[in-house]
Design a protein around this motif. Sequence first.
Motif: not given
Length: 456
Positions: A1-11, A223-230, A272-276, A280-283
């Motif tokens: 995931m690009r850093h800009r996407q991560a910033t937007a999601l944290l916001t 990666p999504l699979a890693e977040r879901q495994e956690k 909270q971090y295990a969504f895709d 948009q439906d994941g967000v």
Amino acid sequence: MRHRQATALLTLFLCLGTAAATTPAIANTGPDDDGVVRAVERVAHPLRSTEPSGPSDDLRPLDRMVGDARVVGMGEATHSSHEFFTLKQRVFRHLVRDRGFRTYALEAPWSTGLRLNDYVLHGKGDPERVLREDFQDAYLFWNTREYLSLVQWMRSWNVAHPGDPVRFMGNDVSYSGPDLYDRVLDYARAAHPALLPELTGLYRDLRPTTPTGPYMRACLEQPLAERQEKADRAQRALDLLRKQRPGPGHEAAEAYRWAVRNALTLRQTAEQYAFDFGRQDGVSAAMRFRDQVMADNTAWWQRNTGDKVLLSAHNGHIGYVSNDPVNYPKSQGAVLHDQFGSRYVAVGLSFDQGSFNATGPDDKPLGKNVKKFALGPAAPGSNEHTLDRVRERDYFLDLRTAPAEARDWFRRARPTYSFGTAYPSPLRQVALGRGFDALIHLHQVRAADRLPGEEG
């Protein structure tokens, strides 16, 4: 995931307002708002001050609006204006003294709430350090002198009233600090030592080993699979604890109950971090989940402590109607209304002009990127423009019992200030009378007083 996407999601995790959207056109407010202004003036109660100290006689009409509520949500139209923060402290002090409220709940991590509660109840720890360490990234706007003042006042109350304490809670789950893992594992070590190796393994690499900000960004970039495994491992740890039985006696039962609750929060954070977030439906699902669990955590705290709760969050979280349904399908306030009915009361806050702290929409939420932005006076056709024509500079009113002409006006959506951690962001169409039970309007606000922080 690009850093800009991560910033937007944290916001998105904290604010309401980074979605790509155009500023709505100024609404048609009808041929004449003079009648609405006059109607509001008949029922508006003047607010003497937004500062916490001094008498609170001017807040007594608020008591009738609160009624027998178990939870009162107080919003804010920005996430970092001095008067919003200090007014909430002023109202909380009044509700503590005159209405028996005993918990201040904040849109902040559950684990941070426990750390601050240890200070408020027992004088344990350094609140400035807690604010500095935990309020990073999306939470950095709580690291202010106003919130430090609040927890210091709460501590002073408890020193003076040791048998009738107030408490601090965080109801959010976008971060769980290492101390929360320690609480769960320490319980297992003392009460069920045979579980300790398995629990330690399940929590492997979930427990933060870096500062708050980098940890949150790293979670989003996995990666999504890693977040879901956690999230699956956090659920298995919770299930393991739930299968146990507490030892005999009230103290053992309480220790078990809190250990399970803390483990549930660790699972909530992982989930909270295990969504895709690439969809948009994941967000949307992630943000609905967050508001649901914030409401659930608040309800659990209220019912298990018996405390009446003042809940502080953004207007968009404490109200009944989402002003950004694409990203926030159902608000925390709507969930609390489902659970408490009329015993949940939502109080919105608005302002006509002033300043607040925020980052740019594409900036990482770091202290060095925070700027002061100024707005106003509000434009004609907005909610704030008409509200500020009322002769009182600052005032509050019950939207449910306002004169009919005003009630009809309040139930129509208009452009409204609603800013989170990033700016600029689009104005939102808000029908104040549909979203809130009561409203506090301030003529002017200024940016909150930020404390030195760790960039993380």
